[in-house]
Write a protein that holds these residues in place. Structure first.
Motif, PDB file in Angstrom:
ATOM      1  N   TYR A  32     -21.221  -6.589  -5.621  1.00 55.29           N
ATOM      2  CA  TYR A  32     -19.866  -6.227  -5.998  1.00 55.29           C
ATOM      3  C   TYR A  32     -18.964  -6.252  -4.778  1.00 55.29           C
ATOM      4  N   VAL A  33     -17.732  -6.575  -5.034  1.00 58.65           N
ATOM      5  CA  VAL A  33     -16.677  -6.425  -4.041  1.00 58.65           C
ATOM      6  C   VAL A  33     -15.730  -5.351  -4.571  1.00 58.65           C
ATOM      7  N   ILE A  34     -15.489  -4.340  -3.767  1.00 60.37           N
ATOM      8  CA  ILE A  34     -14.573  -3.273  -4.145  1.00 60.37           C
ATOM      9  C   ILE A  34     -13.234  -3.550  -3.466  1.00 60.37           C
ATOM     10  N   GLY A  35     -12.196  -3.571  -4.244  1.00 54.99           N
ATOM     11  CA  GLY A  35     -10.891  -3.920  -3.706  1.00 54.99           C
ATOM     12  C   GLY A  35      -9.830  -2.889  -4.009  1.00 54.99           C
ATOM     13  N   TRP A  36      -8.848  -2.873  -3.167  1.00 52.48           N
ATOM     14  CA  TRP A  36      -7.624  -2.097  -3.402  1.00 52.48           C
ATOM     15  C   TRP A  36      -6.489  -3.087  -3.612  1.00 52.48           C
ATOM     16  N   LEU A  37      -5.750  -2.886  -4.666  1.00 51.27           N
ATOM     17  CA  LEU A  37      -4.581  -3.684  -4.960  1.00 51.27           C
ATOM     18  C   LEU A  37      -3.413  -2.733  -5.164  1.00 51.27           C
ATOM     19  N   ARG A  38      -2.207  -3.263  -5.079  1.00 54.53           N
ATOM     20  CA  ARG A  38      -1.046  -2.410  -5.290  1.00 54.53           C
ATOM     21  C   ARG A  38       0.017  -3.170  -6.066  1.00 54.53           C
ATOM     22  N   GLN A  39       0.830  -2.390  -6.745  1.00 55.77           N
ATOM     23  CA  GLN A  39       1.942  -2.963  -7.485  1.00 55.77           C
ATOM     24  C   GLN A  39       3.175  -2.121  -7.254  1.00 55.77           C
ATOM     25  N   PRO A  41       7.329  -1.431  -7.697  1.00 53.04           N
ATOM     26  CA  PRO A  41       8.256  -1.609  -8.824  1.00 53.04           C
ATOM     27  C   PRO A  41       8.904  -2.980  -8.807  1.00 53.04           C
ATOM     28  N   GLY A  42       8.836  -3.678  -9.932  1.00 49.53           N
ATOM     29  CA  GLY A  42       9.473  -4.979 -10.046  1.00 49.53           C
ATOM     30  C   GLY A  42       8.742  -6.117  -9.372  1.00 49.53           C
ATOM     31  N   LYS A  43       7.559  -5.829  -8.852  1.00 53.09           N
ATOM     32  CA  LYS A  43       6.796  -6.873  -8.150  1.00 53.09           C
ATOM     33  C   LYS A  43       5.439  -7.081  -8.811  1.00 53.09           C
ATOM     34  N   GLU A  44       4.843  -8.205  -8.501  1.00 53.80           N
ATOM     35  CA  GLU A  44       3.507  -8.494  -9.017  1.00 53.80           C
ATOM     36  C   GLU A  44       2.457  -7.705  -8.234  1.00 53.80           C
ATOM     37  N   ARG A  45       1.338  -7.485  -8.900  1.00 52.11           N
ATOM     38  CA  ARG A  45       0.234  -6.818  -8.231  1.00 52.11           C
ATOM     39  C   ARG A  45      -0.306  -7.722  -7.132  1.00 52.11           C
ATOM     40  N   GLU A  46      -0.614  -7.128  -5.980  1.00 55.38           N
ATOM     41  CA  GLU A  46      -1.148  -7.912  -4.870  1.00 55.38           C
ATOM     42  C   GLU A  46      -2.392  -7.240  -4.305  1.00 55.38           C
ATOM     43  N   GLY A  47      -3.289  -8.059  -3.829  1.00 49.27           N
ATOM     44  CA  GLY A  47      -4.477  -7.539  -3.176  1.00 49.27           C
ATOM     45  C   GLY A  47      -4.133  -7.014  -1.801  1.00 49.27           C
ATOM     46  N   VAL A  48      -4.680  -5.871  -1.448  1.00 47.69           N
ATOM     47  CA  VAL A  48      -4.408  -5.242  -0.160  1.00 47.69           C
ATOM     48  C   VAL A  48      -5.614  -5.360   0.760  1.00 47.69           C
ATOM     49  N   SER A  57     -18.541  -6.806   4.533  1.00 45.81           N
ATOM     50  CA  SER A  57     -17.469  -7.667   5.026  1.00 45.81           C
ATOM     51  C   SER A  57     -16.154  -7.196   4.428  1.00 45.81           C
ATOM     52  N   THR A  58     -15.089  -7.347   5.187  1.00 49.16           N
ATOM     53  CA  THR A  58     -13.795  -6.845   4.759  1.00 49.16           C
ATOM     54  C   THR A  58     -12.737  -7.930   4.813  1.00 49.16           C
ATOM     55  N   TYR A  59     -11.706  -7.717   4.029  1.00 44.83           N
ATOM     56  CA  TYR A  59     -10.558  -8.616   4.011  1.00 44.83           C
ATOM     57  C   TYR A  59      -9.312  -7.759   3.885  1.00 44.83           C
ATOM     58  N   TYR A  60      -8.260  -8.190   4.593  1.00 44.35           N
ATOM     59  CA  TYR A  60      -6.978  -7.500   4.516  1.00 44.35           C
ATOM     60  C   TYR A  60      -5.854  -8.513   4.320  1.00 44.35           C
ATOM     61  N   VAL A  61      -4.889  -8.152   3.542  1.00 43.55           N
ATOM     62  CA  VAL A  61      -3.690  -8.973   3.455  1.00 43.55           C
ATOM     63  C   VAL A  61      -2.939  -8.815   4.776  1.00 43.55           C
ATOM     64  N   ASP A  62      -2.237  -9.838   5.183  1.00 47.22           N
ATOM     65  CA  ASP A  62      -1.611  -9.838   6.506  1.00 47.22           C
ATOM     66  C   ASP A  62      -0.687  -8.635   6.726  1.00 47.22           C
ATOM     67  N   SER A  63       0.005  -8.219   5.699  1.00 49.87           N
ATOM     68  CA  SER A  63       1.007  -7.168   5.860  1.00 49.87           C
ATOM     69  C   SER A  63       0.415  -5.804   6.204  1.00 49.87           C
ATOM     70  N   ARG A  67      -3.130  -1.715  10.306  1.00 50.90           N
ATOM     71  CA  ARG A  67      -2.645  -0.404   9.835  1.00 50.90           C
ATOM     72  C   ARG A  67      -3.584   0.234   8.812  1.00 50.90           C
ATOM     73  N   PHE A  68      -4.186  -0.574   7.992  1.00 47.73           N
ATOM     74  CA  PHE A  68      -5.077  -0.073   6.937  1.00 47.73           C
ATOM     75  C   PHE A  68      -6.518  -0.407   7.298  1.00 47.73           C
ATOM     76  N   THR A  69      -7.428   0.482   6.905  1.00 45.77           N
ATOM     77  CA  THR A  69      -8.852   0.246   7.100  1.00 45.77           C
ATOM     78  C   THR A  69      -9.598   0.604   5.824  1.00 45.77           C
ATOM     79  N   ILE A  70     -10.398  -0.325   5.350  1.00 50.39           N
ATOM     80  CA  ILE A  70     -11.220  -0.076   4.166  1.00 50.39           C
ATOM     81  C   ILE A  70     -12.646   0.189   4.629  1.00 50.39           C
ATOM     82  N   SER A  71     -13.282   1.167   4.012  1.00 52.03           N
ATOM     83  CA  SER A  71     -14.648   1.510   4.386  1.00 52.03           C
ATOM     84  C   SER A  71     -15.365   2.087   3.184  1.00 52.03           C
ATOM     85  N   GLY A  72     -16.693   2.102   3.280  1.00 46.34           N
ATOM     86  CA  GLY A  72     -17.486   2.614   2.177  1.00 46.34           C
ATOM     87  C   GLY A  72     -18.463   3.674   2.627  1.00 46.34           C
ATOM     88  N   ASP A  73     -18.716   4.620   1.756  1.00 45.94           N
ATOM     89  CA  ASP A  73     -19.722   5.652   1.984  1.00 45.94           C
ATOM     90  C   ASP A  73     -20.729   5.532   0.850  1.00 45.94           C
TER      91      ASP A  73
END
Length: 116
Positions: A32-39, A41-48, A57-63, A67-73
């Motif tokens: 499985y890949v666990i992801g965070w996405l955001r939406q 107001p007035g915009k499309e959902r985007e992967g973060v 392994s991790t992936y981040y959107v450029d923006s 600044r953001f760090t994803i991690s798992g426990d």
């Protein structure tokens, strides 16, 4: 079935930090890949950001890079999104999902509001 529970959103001033949590249950393999996405107001959902359970392994959107760090426990079956140096443009409803080989599961959203 896989169930995801997202939490940790709130109101924060620009430059502040929040940590989102995605508690998962029912995941019985590492494929499985666990992801965070955001939406926003007035915009499309985007992967973060996302993390692969099989190799962390991790992936981040450029923006959000730097600044953001994803991690798992694994012990807590929880994936975190540490968000630092928040900007008003980070304001959105944040969702976590779990993507397997044949299915995708979604948690409910958690609202993040960054004031300027």
């Amino acid at each position: 079935d896989v169930q995801l529970q997202a939490s940790g959103g709130g109101l924060v001033q620009a430059g502040g930090s929040l940590r989102l949590s995605c508690a998962a249950s029912g995941i019985t393999s590492d494929d499985y890949v666990i992801g965070w996405l955001r939406q926003a107001p007035g915009k499309e959902r985007e992967g973060v950001a996302c993390i692969g359970l099989i190799d962390n392994s991790t992936y981040y959107v450029d923006s959000v890079k730097g600044r953001f760090t994803i991690s798992g426990d694994n012990a807590k079956n929880t994936v975190y999104l540490q968000m630092n140096s928040l900007k008003p443009e980070d304001t959105a409803v944040y969702y976590c999902n779990a993507a397997g080989l044949n299915s995708i599961y979604w948690g409910q959203g958690t609202l993040v509001t960054v004031s300027s």
